[in-house]
Enzyme design. Structure first.
Site, PDB file in Angstrom:
ATOM      1  N   ASN A 143      -1.426 -12.831   5.081  1.00 10.67           N
ATOM      2  CA  ASN A 143      -2.396 -11.874   4.560  1.00 10.67           C
ATOM      3  C   ASN A 143      -3.664 -12.546   4.028  1.00 10.67           C
ATOM      4  OD1 ASN A 143       0.020 -12.444   2.808  1.00 10.67           O
ATOM      5  ND2 ASN A 143      -1.466 -11.851   1.234  1.00 10.67           N
ATOM      6  N   GLN A 171       0.559  -7.281   8.210  1.00 13.32           N
ATOM      7  CA  GLN A 171      -0.770  -7.640   8.739  1.00 13.32           C
ATOM      8  C   GLN A 171      -0.775  -7.769  10.257  1.00 13.32           C
ATOM      9  OE1 GLN A 171      -3.375  -7.514   6.859  1.00 13.32           O
ATOM     10  NE2 GLN A 171      -2.514  -7.635   4.803  1.00 13.32           N
ATOM     11  N   SER A 187       3.408  -1.268   6.318  1.00 10.34           N
ATOM     12  CA  SER A 187       2.769  -0.451   5.291  1.00 10.34           C
ATOM     13  C   SER A 187       1.701   0.443   5.920  1.00 10.34           C
ATOM     14  CB  SER A 187       2.112  -1.392   4.278  1.00 10.34           C
ATOM     15  OG  SER A 187       1.454  -0.654   3.291  1.00 10.34           O
ATOM     16  N   ALA A 188       1.622   1.707   5.479  1.00 10.08           N
ATOM     17  CA  ALA A 188       0.660   2.644   6.071  1.00 10.08           C
ATOM     18  C   ALA A 188      -0.780   2.319   5.703  1.00 10.08           C
ATOM     19  CB  ALA A 188       0.992   4.070   5.620  1.00 10.08           C
ATOM     20  N   HIS A 189      -0.998   1.906   4.441  1.00 11.13           N
ATOM     21  CA  HIS A 189      -2.394   1.849   3.975  1.00 11.13           C
ATOM     22  C   HIS A 189      -3.190   0.666   4.521  1.00 11.13           C
ATOM     23  CE1 HIS A 189      -2.198  -1.200   0.576  1.00 11.13           C
ATOM     24  NE2 HIS A 189      -0.918  -0.963   0.745  1.00 11.13           N
ATOM     25  N   CYS A 308      -2.919  -8.639  -4.250  1.00  7.64           N
ATOM     26  CA  CYS A 308      -2.043  -8.317  -5.371  1.00  7.64           C
ATOM     27  C   CYS A 308      -2.234  -9.303  -6.512  1.00  7.64           C
ATOM     28  CB  CYS A 308      -0.592  -8.278  -4.938  1.00  7.64           C
ATOM     29  SG  CYS A 308      -0.029  -9.831  -4.257  1.00  7.64           S
TER      30      CYS A 308
HETATM   31  N1  PLP Z   1       3.161  -8.016   2.794  1.00  5.56           N
HETATM   32  C1  PLP Z   1       1.908  -8.365   3.127  1.00  5.56           C
HETATM   33  C2  PLP Z   1       1.682  -9.464   4.123  1.00  5.56           C
HETATM   34  C3  PLP Z   1       0.822  -7.690   2.539  1.00  5.56           C
HETATM   35  O1  PLP Z   1      -0.425  -8.035   2.866  1.00  5.56           O
HETATM   36  C4  PLP Z   1       1.081  -6.659   1.594  1.00  5.56           C
HETATM   37  C5  PLP Z   1      -0.037  -6.000   0.881  1.00  5.56           C
HETATM   38  O2  PLP Z   1      -0.968  -6.628   0.448  1.00  5.56           O
HETATM   39  C6  PLP Z   1       2.413  -6.322   1.309  1.00  5.56           C
HETATM   40  C7  PLP Z   1       3.416  -7.026   1.912  1.00  5.56           C
HETATM   41  C8  PLP Z   1       2.738  -5.211   0.350  1.00  5.56           C
HETATM   42  O3  PLP Z   1       2.443  -3.961   0.936  1.00  5.56           O
HETATM   43  P1  PLP Z   1       2.408  -2.608   0.062  1.00  5.56           P
HETATM   44  O4  PLP Z   1       1.082  -2.538  -0.572  1.00  5.56           O
HETATM   45  O5  PLP Z   1       2.615  -1.513   1.082  1.00  5.56           O
HETATM   46  O6  PLP Z   1       3.538  -2.659  -0.901  1.00  5.56           O
END
Ligand code: PLP
Length: 365
Positions: A143, A171, A187-189, A308
């Site tokens: 990511n 990703q 993940s949808a968003h 995050c």
């Molecule tokens: N894994 C990766 C590689 C991500 O980029 C993200 C979000 O930044 C996640 C997991 C977590 O996804 P979610 O926001 O749907 O919990």
């Protein structure tokens, strides 16, 4: 809230992508038809039928196979697989998302090489030294850098050692072919769907213990997010219908990286196989949080390290795992592109990057 797309340049698509018109319409439509898919009355049964229909639509758009479990996002999907797979121990890649690291503080860590890729020989050694029934968790693409993991080789090693494999495809989904794995999280968003919904694909339900939750085959508790599921399906179908989007994004990123490199940027994993939408660029001598604030003031949204962990002034653990020094890993910003990014966005950002680098590096000299 103002429409942040009109006045600013949004280059933080890896953190979240704007919802597309089809997804917004699907969400709004579902919000007007209220019923709990678990209710037994006619309204509830209608909602259940609509929810079940989205499972097939989502799997088809992703090119996925397996049993689809709806979750609140990829973090929960990852947490379910890591916490409840029928495995005695866990091995995780060194550059995994925090959702993985936080769920498995005691896992063995498979190191990556200087390009950010899992070293298959090291993974083989770790698997051989582990007790039987291991769960291996490896992301398909990183990511922060976009670096693609040798996932077919990881899957082959896992199979050879009788281990289960969880792939975080957040990703890579809709950008790379679907990975072969026991569990896959999406993940949808990140794909034009709403935040608050994701999926876990489970190849064999016998490998994952249910916790007695009343929904999603007993894998979770809580009323299903039908508007989210409908909007997620619509978003994926919009991506699937837009056949050229990954190629467009890849050429914009190539243009961006050429301009940034000319201005003195160091690009993480340049020349390595990466998903098309992410670049991580170091501005030598300038802390990433400082860059981020200056870009923000000039109207550009980018990110320092993983989304995050934004807001914390900490060198990127991903770049550290790739062998970058603490100083270097603290001077990189992630720029990520999407399907509405334009050449003008790229040119404007590259010009701002060069201007800021010139000013701050000259001042420091
Ligand atoms: N894994 C990766 C590689 C991500 O980029 C993200 C979000 O930044 C996640 C997991 C977590 O996804 P979610 O926001 O749907 O919990």
């Amino acid at each position: 809230m103002a429409d942040n797309q009109s006045s600013r340049v949004y280059l933080d698509w890896s953190a979240t992508a704007p919802m597309g018109p089809a997804a917004v319409d699907a969400f709004a439509g579902a919000a007007r038809v209220w019923a709990n898919p678990s209710s037994v009355h006619a309204d509830g049964r209608g909602a259940r039928a609509a929810l079940e229909d989205t499972r097939g639509r989502i799997a088809r758009a992703l090119g996925a196979s397996g049993n689809l479990v709806f979750t609140s996002g990829a973090s929960e999907a990852i947490g379910i697989a890591l916490g409840r797979a029928n495995a005695a121990s866990r091995i995780v890649g060194a550059t995994e998302h925090r959702a993985v690291c936080a769920a498995t503080p005691d896992a063995a860590v498979a190191p990556v090489d200087g390009d950010g890729r899992i070293d298959p020989a090291e993974l083989d050694r770790l698997l051989a030294a582990s007790p039987p029934r291991v769960l291996v968790a490896v992301q398909h693409a990183n990511n922060e850098t976009g670096v693609i993991q040798p996932i077919a080789e990881v899957a082959r090693l896992a199979r050879a050692h009788g281990a289960l494999l969880l792939v975080d495809a957040v990703q890579s989904a809709m950008r790379l072919p679907w990975p072969e794995a026991d569990f896959v999280a999406v993940s949808a968003h990140k794909l034009g769907g709403p935040p608050g919904i994701g999926v876990l694909f489970v190849r064999d339900p016998a490998t994952l213990s249910a916790d007695g939750g009343g929904q999603e085959r007993g894998y979770r508790m809580g009323t299903e997010n039908l508007p989210g599921a409908l909007a997620f399906a619509a978003a994926l179908e919009a991506r699937a219908a837009d056949a050229g989007w990954t190629g467009r994004v890849a050429s914009l990123r190539a243009q961006l990286e050429a301009r940034l490199a000319d201005a003195g940027a160091m690009i993480a994993g340049r020349g390595i196989e990466r998903v098309p939408h992410i670049t991580s660029a170091r501005m030598v001598g300038v802390e990433s949080m400082r860059q981020l604030m200056l870009f923000d003031l000039e109207g550009f949204s980018v990110s320092a390290g993983a989304a995050c962990s934004s807001g914390t002034v900490k060198a990127s653990p991903v770049l550290r795992a790739m062998g970058w020094s603490e100083e270097a890993a603290g001077e990189a910003c992630r720029i990520s592109l999407g399907w509405t990014t334009t050449e003008a966005d790229i040119e404007a950002f590259a010009a701002a990057w060069a201007r800021i680098a010139d000013r701050l590096q000259r001042r420091a000299a």
